[in-house]
Write a protein that holds these residues in place. Structure first.
Motif, PDB file in Angstrom:
ATOM      1  N   PRO A 133      38.192   7.430  63.418  1.00 24.64           N
ATOM      2  CA  PRO A 133      38.879   8.556  64.064  1.00 24.64           C
ATOM      3  C   PRO A 133      38.292   9.881  63.604  1.00 24.64           C
ATOM      4  CG  PRO A 133      40.275   7.568  62.363  1.00 24.64           C
ATOM      5  CD  PRO A 133      39.092   6.660  62.520  1.00 24.64           C
ATOM      6  N   ALA A 134      37.921  10.702  64.560  1.00 31.18           N
ATOM      7  CA  ALA A 134      37.324  11.994  64.230  1.00 31.18           C
ATOM      8  C   ALA A 134      38.392  12.975  63.769  1.00 31.18           C
ATOM      9  CB  ALA A 134      36.602  12.561  65.442  1.00 31.18           C
ATOM     10  N   SER A 135      37.994  13.857  62.884  1.00 34.34           N
ATOM     11  CA  SER A 135      38.897  14.903  62.397  1.00 34.34           C
ATOM     12  C   SER A 135      38.064  16.063  61.887  1.00 34.34           C
ATOM     13  CB  SER A 135      39.794  14.371  61.272  1.00 34.34           C
ATOM     14  OG  SER A 135      39.030  14.096  60.105  1.00 34.34           O
ATOM     15  N   GLU A 136      38.705  17.213  61.753  1.00 39.61           N
ATOM     16  CA  GLU A 136      37.998  18.373  61.218  1.00 39.61           C
ATOM     17  C   GLU A 136      37.588  18.142  59.767  1.00 39.61           C
ATOM     18  OE1 GLU A 136      39.955  22.139  62.082  1.00 39.61           O
ATOM     19  OE2 GLU A 136      40.882  21.213  63.839  1.00 39.61           O
ATOM     20  N   ALA A 137      38.446  17.472  59.009  1.00 38.53           N
ATOM     21  CA  ALA A 137      38.108  17.182  57.608  1.00 38.53           C
ATOM     22  C   ALA A 137      36.877  16.286  57.531  1.00 38.53           C
ATOM     23  CB  ALA A 137      39.292  16.517  56.903  1.00 38.53           C
ATOM     24  N   GLN A 138      36.808  15.309  58.440  1.00 40.18           N
ATOM     25  CA  GLN A 138      35.632  14.439  58.466  1.00 40.18           C
ATOM     26  C   GLN A 138      34.384  15.236  58.806  1.00 40.18           C
ATOM     27  OE1 GLN A 138      34.386  11.753  61.898  1.00 40.18           O
ATOM     28  NE2 GLN A 138      35.413  10.269  60.562  1.00 40.18           N
ATOM     29  N   ALA A 264      36.458  22.963  67.361  1.00 45.51           N
ATOM     30  CA  ALA A 264      37.007  22.818  66.017  1.00 45.51           C
ATOM     31  C   ALA A 264      36.098  21.957  65.147  1.00 45.51           C
ATOM     32  CB  ALA A 264      38.405  22.215  66.091  1.00 45.51           C
ATOM     33  N   ARG A 265      35.572  20.867  65.712  1.00 44.95           N
ATOM     34  CA  ARG A 265      34.712  19.981  64.940  1.00 44.95           C
ATOM     35  C   ARG A 265      33.395  20.673  64.582  1.00 44.95           C
ATOM     36  NH1 ARG A 265      33.755  14.305  67.353  1.00 44.95           N
ATOM     37  NH2 ARG A 265      32.902  14.012  65.260  1.00 44.95           N
ATOM     38  N   THR A 266      32.852  21.443  65.534  1.00 47.77           N
ATOM     39  CA  THR A 266      31.623  22.175  65.257  1.00 47.77           C
ATOM     40  C   THR A 266      31.838  23.202  64.153  1.00 47.77           C
ATOM     41  OG1 THR A 266      30.790  21.877  67.510  1.00 47.77           O
ATOM     42  CG2 THR A 266      29.903  23.738  66.250  1.00 47.77           C
ATOM     43  N   GLY A 267      32.934  23.943  64.254  1.00 44.34           N
ATOM     44  CA  GLY A 267      33.232  24.930  63.230  1.00 44.34           C
ATOM     45  C   GLY A 267      33.358  24.304  61.857  1.00 44.34           C
ATOM     46  N   SER A 268      34.035  23.158  61.780  1.00 45.19           N
ATOM     47  CA  SER A 268      34.215  22.481  60.496  1.00 45.19           C
ATOM     48  C   SER A 268      32.895  21.956  59.961  1.00 45.19           C
ATOM     49  CB  SER A 268      35.218  21.332  60.650  1.00 45.19           C
ATOM     50  OG  SER A 268      36.489  21.825  60.995  1.00 45.19           O
ATOM     51  N   PHE A 269      32.065  21.404  60.842  1.00 43.23           N
ATOM     52  CA  PHE A 269      30.766  20.854  60.413  1.00 43.23           C
ATOM     53  C   PHE A 269      29.893  21.964  59.827  1.00 43.23           C
ATOM     54  CE2 PHE A 269      26.684  18.949  60.381  1.00 43.23           C
ATOM     55  CZ  PHE A 269      26.847  17.575  60.454  1.00 43.23           C
ATOM     56  N   VAL A 270      29.774  23.056  60.570  1.00 41.80           N
ATOM     57  CA  VAL A 270      28.940  24.155  60.093  1.00 41.80           C
ATOM     58  C   VAL A 270      29.510  24.742  58.806  1.00 41.80           C
ATOM     59  CG1 VAL A 270      28.014  26.437  60.653  1.00 41.80           C
ATOM     60  CG2 VAL A 270      28.128  24.684  62.422  1.00 41.80           C
ATOM     61  N   GLU A 271      30.833  24.842  58.738  1.00 41.97           N
ATOM     62  CA  GLU A 271      31.477  25.349  57.527  1.00 41.97           C
ATOM     63  C   GLU A 271      31.135  24.480  56.321  1.00 41.97           C
ATOM     64  OE1 GLU A 271      35.944  24.938  56.300  1.00 41.97           O
ATOM     65  OE2 GLU A 271      35.761  26.700  57.598  1.00 41.97           O
ATOM     66  N   LEU A 341      33.553  30.613  65.729  1.00 44.88           N
ATOM     67  CA  LEU A 341      33.953  29.263  65.330  1.00 44.88           C
ATOM     68  C   LEU A 341      33.931  29.098  63.818  1.00 44.88           C
ATOM     69  CD1 LEU A 341      31.977  27.083  67.929  1.00 44.88           C
ATOM     70  CD2 LEU A 341      34.347  27.876  68.064  1.00 44.88           C
ATOM     71  N   VAL A 342      33.051  29.841  63.148  1.00 43.23           N
ATOM     72  CA  VAL A 342      32.881  29.731  61.709  1.00 43.23           C
ATOM     73  C   VAL A 342      32.920  31.152  61.114  1.00 43.23           C
ATOM     74  CG1 VAL A 342      31.549  28.624  59.867  1.00 43.23           C
ATOM     75  CG2 VAL A 342      31.272  27.856  62.232  1.00 43.23           C
ATOM     76  N   PRO A 343      34.123  31.697  60.898  1.00 45.82           N
ATOM     77  CA  PRO A 343      34.239  33.091  60.468  1.00 45.82           C
ATOM     78  C   PRO A 343      33.452  33.417  59.202  1.00 45.82           C
ATOM     79  CG  PRO A 343      36.373  32.247  61.168  1.00 45.82           C
ATOM     80  CD  PRO A 343      35.425  31.083  61.149  1.00 45.82           C
ATOM     81  N   ASN A 344      33.317  32.459  58.274  1.00 45.91           N
ATOM     82  CA  ASN A 344      32.622  32.808  57.033  1.00 45.91           C
ATOM     83  C   ASN A 344      31.116  32.931  57.193  1.00 45.91           C
ATOM     84  OD1 ASN A 344      31.969  30.101  57.249  1.00 45.91           O
ATOM     85  ND2 ASN A 344      32.444  29.592  55.128  1.00 45.91           N
ATOM     86  N   LEU A 345      30.596  32.673  58.414  1.00 46.42           N
ATOM     87  CA  LEU A 345      29.182  32.918  58.641  1.00 46.42           C
ATOM     88  C   LEU A 345      28.867  34.413  58.559  1.00 46.42           C
ATOM     89  CD1 LEU A 345      28.036  30.547  61.544  1.00 46.42           C
ATOM     90  CD2 LEU A 345      27.590  30.359  59.103  1.00 46.42           C
TER      91      LEU A 345
END
Length: 348
Positions: A133-138, A264-271, A341-345
């Motif tokens: 199951p996909a998730s942002e944490a994953q 959301a998944r892209t943002g989490s991955f890049v983060e 998507l990734v504010p800390n960028l």
């Protein structure tokens, strides 16, 4: 042996054909070369023959027999990467090479099709990411794992000369076969090729370049079945290239973009990646076009190769629909949109 090779035999590893190795022959080769008895089961693969070898004591290994057109230097390069990671980044979860009875890291088999390199690798237990199951944490943890792998490979060198079809750096080579893309998708594929050509000066100017995995997709990432956000394995180093570091992230992101929650998944991955290896401003600027280029490559190569090798169509086209959805989802994604998507960028 079964399935005789056609009379006209291709010479590149992506299109070469060969006689399939029987399970009995594969098991006998392992017994002869590695001194281990056991059973063999065939696994799906496009460029080589891959088997699950279960030793007599119940332990599993991965057996690979390269196709006869594979460059032996390229296989040695892959082996070298695993050995380098074992020494330089032992916490990065990758397969380990087993030595032959004579202490070699591989063995060359003499076959009717010519020399074929055989290797035996440890089997990493875990669930393939695409089955979990996909998730942002994953996504965040998988992004971190990619960055940690890149750090482990940072000082690895020596890729043999030659081009790899799946190298984003050579996207424009696919102009020659883009006419194989169906009419309803061809205009968008051609638009990405044109965008990539316009971005070449910025891409060429990127400073961080190194050996990258170049195929960090959900079929090559293993997760802990009891905790499917935790990465326990990274496999398949057959597409490694020397390229801009950001290309590795573009490849990985391309497999996260065909879902409803892609943003959301892209943002989490890049983060996750950025938390280990901060992206540079120039890398952020070209990441959207590089990601679109990888998605367009998936479309073009799949439609071209499935037309040439219809008997392997299901395997070749397995990521096609997802790539098309992903390309539509990010058709207008800009660097500014990525930063949303990734504010800390903004701290890069």
């Amino acid at each position: 042996m079964t399935e005789p090779t056609p009379a006209t035999k291709k010479t590149d590893s992506m299109s070469a054909t060969w006689n399939a190795t029987s399970l009995a022959d594969a098991a006998a080769a392992v017994r002869r070369v590695y001194g281990a008895g056991g059973t063999v089961r065939r696994l799906s693969s496009e460029r080589d023959e891959t088997f699950l070898f279960t030793r007599s004591d119940g332990r599993d290994f991965i057996l690979k027999i390269a196709n006869p057109a594979e460059d032996a230097a390229a296989l040695e390069f892959q082996d070298g990467a695993l050995l380098h990671l074992e020494a330089a980044a032992p916490v990065v979860p990758v397969p380990r090479l087993l030595r032959t009875k004579s202490g070699e890291q591989s063995h060359t088999l003499s076959t009717a099709d010519g020399p074929r390199v055989m290797r035996l690798l440890t089997f990493l237990r875990g669930e393939l990411q695409y089955r979990t199951p996909a998730s942002e944490a994953q996504s965040r943890n998988v992004g971190r794992a990619l960055a940690e792998l890149g750090l482990g490979l940072e000082d690895y060198h020596g890729r043999p000369p030659g081009k790899l079809m799946w190298d984003i750096s050579h996207t424009l080579d696919l102009t020659a076969v883009v006419d194989h893309v169906a009419p309803e998708r061809r205009a968008q594929a051609e638009a990405v090729l044109a965008e990539f050509e316009r971005a070449l000066p910025a891409i060429t100017g990127l400073k961080r370049r190194q050996i990258i995995h170049n195929d960090f997709n959900p079929h090559n990432v293993l997760l802990d079945p009891s905790s499917p956000t935790m990465v326990v394995g990274i496999i398949d180093f057959g597409d490694m290239v020397h390229a801009p570091l950001i290309n590795d992230l573009a490849v990985a992101l391309s497999y996260h973009l065909g879902t409803e929650n892609w943003a959301a998944r892209t943002g989490s991955f890049v983060e996750g990646f950025h938390s280990v290896r901060a992206l540079e401003p120039g890398e952020i600027e070209v990441l959207p076009v590089l990601t679109r280029a990888r998605l367009a490559m998936s479309l073009i190569i799949a439609e071209w190769r499935s037309a040439r090798f219809p008997e392997n169509r299901d395997y070749i086209m397995r990521n096609h629909a997802t790539a098309w959805r992903g390309l539509q989802n990010i058709s207008d994604l800009t660097p500014a949109g990525l930063k949303k998507l990734v504010p800390n960028l903004y701290e890069a």
